[in-house]
Design a protein around this motif. Structure first.
Motif, PDB file in Angstrom:
ATOM      1  N   PRO A 185       0.808  -1.230   0.000  1.00 47.12           N
ATOM      2  CA  PRO A 185       0.000   0.000   0.000  1.00 47.12           C
ATOM      3  C   PRO A 185       0.838   1.276   0.000  1.00 47.12           C
ATOM      4  CG  PRO A 185      -0.067  -1.084   2.152  1.00 47.12           C
ATOM      5  CD  PRO A 185       0.571  -2.057   1.207  1.00 47.12           C
ATOM      6  N   GLU A 186       2.113   1.174   0.350  1.00 46.95           N
ATOM      7  CA  GLU A 186       2.951   2.371   0.304  1.00 46.95           C
ATOM      8  C   GLU A 186       3.089   2.919  -1.120  1.00 46.95           C
ATOM      9  OE1 GLU A 186       5.757  -1.245   0.191  1.00 46.95           O
ATOM     10  OE2 GLU A 186       3.906  -0.645   1.233  1.00 46.95           O
ATOM     11  N   LEU A 187       2.745   2.098  -2.119  1.00 44.14           N
ATOM     12  CA  LEU A 187       2.810   2.541  -3.516  1.00 44.14           C
ATOM     13  C   LEU A 187       1.560   3.313  -3.940  1.00 44.14           C
ATOM     14  CD1 LEU A 187       4.209  -0.685  -5.263  1.00 44.14           C
ATOM     15  CD2 LEU A 187       5.471   1.384  -4.686  1.00 44.14           C
ATOM     16  N   LEU A 188       0.515   3.325  -3.130  1.00 39.59           N
ATOM     17  CA  LEU A 188      -0.759   3.913  -3.530  1.00 39.59           C
ATOM     18  C   LEU A 188      -0.660   5.371  -3.997  1.00 39.59           C
ATOM     19  CD1 LEU A 188      -3.136   2.349  -0.870  1.00 39.59           C
ATOM     20  CD2 LEU A 188      -3.313   2.062  -3.347  1.00 39.59           C
ATOM     21  N   PRO A 189       0.070   6.257  -3.291  1.00 42.67           N
ATOM     22  CA  PRO A 189       0.120   7.652  -3.758  1.00 42.67           C
ATOM     23  C   PRO A 189       0.619   7.789  -5.190  1.00 42.67           C
ATOM     24  CG  PRO A 189       0.931   7.495  -1.517  1.00 42.67           C
ATOM     25  CD  PRO A 189       0.776   6.084  -1.999  1.00 42.67           C
ATOM     26  N   ARG A 190       1.509   6.906  -5.604  1.00 42.86           N
ATOM     27  CA  ARG A 190       2.034   6.979  -6.975  1.00 42.86           C
ATOM     28  C   ARG A 190       0.930   6.732  -8.007  1.00 42.86           C
ATOM     29  NH1 ARG A 190       5.498   6.838 -10.893  1.00 42.86           N
ATOM     30  NH2 ARG A 190       5.912   4.987 -12.170  1.00 42.86           N
ATOM     31  N   LEU A 191      -0.063   5.945  -7.656  1.00 45.55           N
ATOM     32  CA  LEU A 191      -1.118   5.626  -8.614  1.00 45.55           C
ATOM     33  C   LEU A 191      -1.963   6.838  -8.980  1.00 45.55           C
ATOM     34  CD1 LEU A 191      -2.475   2.165  -7.392  1.00 45.55           C
ATOM     35  CD2 LEU A 191      -0.356   2.723  -8.613  1.00 45.55           C
TER      36      LEU A 191
END
Length: 214
Positions: A185-191
């Motif tokens: 979930p740490e990748l969510l902002p990139r989406l």
């Protein structure tokens, strides 16, 4: 090596207890077509879709899975996973499906397709394969295949080249979206940069990112 379509697969009606549709029917069992098929904005002619609440529609008109990833699963399971075994319409060869950028466009046959989002594994998929822990294993493997939107209707046949016409500058891939929505979930902002994602997916990302803030 030029990417190509190894097989075009159409769903047959399967009746089973594990089928997700209320009628107990599923179209996950797809078989290679004998020749070129007609691809329309809503999907492929002759392809049976059972659970339309979760499958099909403009943002999921076509589903592609890489033959190389299918070979990995064949070795992992100790049995052959034939084309269509993932419920995919297009089995590709020498195409980096997991690394495809959200919004990139593929010219195949006389069609024009656009990468929209990764596939999410479900209980129907696990039941079809007879592998109870498949959802967990599929998630960890993180090679989900890609859904495609149809921008130009036409025909696709086995052997057709897959030409990537362009890639959006944001660079967010199918694999990144899948991992962000599952185990990372740490990748969510990139989406949030991937504005070509279907709006329901973007809205879910926004809610999850907002919820993670203090």
């Amino acid at each position: 090596m030029t990417g190509r379509v190894a097989a075009v697969n159409l769903g047959v009606v399967t009746e089973a207890q594990w089928a997700g549709d209320a009628s107990g029917r599923s179209g996950i069992d797809k078989r290679p077509a004998d020749g070129p098929v007609t691809v329309r904005f809503a999907g492929i002619d002759g392809d049976f879709i059972g659970e339309r609440a979760h499958h099909g529609g403009p943002d999921q008109a076509v589903y592609a899975y890489a033959a190389e990833d299918a070979e990995w699963w064949s070795a992992e399971l100790g049995r052959t996973v034939a084309p269509g075994g993932f419920g995919e319409n297009l089995t590709t060869w020498a195409v980096d499906v997991t690394g495809a950028v959200i919004g990139e466009r593929w010219a195949i046959g006389s069609t024009l397709l656009q990468v929209t989002k990764p596939r999410t594994p479900c209980a129907t998929f696990a039941g079809f394969w007879g592998v109870p822990d498949l959802i967990k294993r599929f998630t960890v493997r993180a090679a989900p295949g890609a859904y495609l939107r149809v921008l130009r209707e036409g025909e696709i046949g086995a052997g057709d080249p897959v030409e990537v016409l362009d890639r959006p500058a944001h660079g967010v891939t199918i694999g990144e979206v899948f991992r962000a929505m599952s185990l990372e979930p740490e990748l969510l902002p990139r989406l949030l940069d991937a504005t070509d994602l279907p709006e329901p997916v973007l809205e879910k990302v926004r809610r999850r990112v907002a919820g993670a803030r203090p």
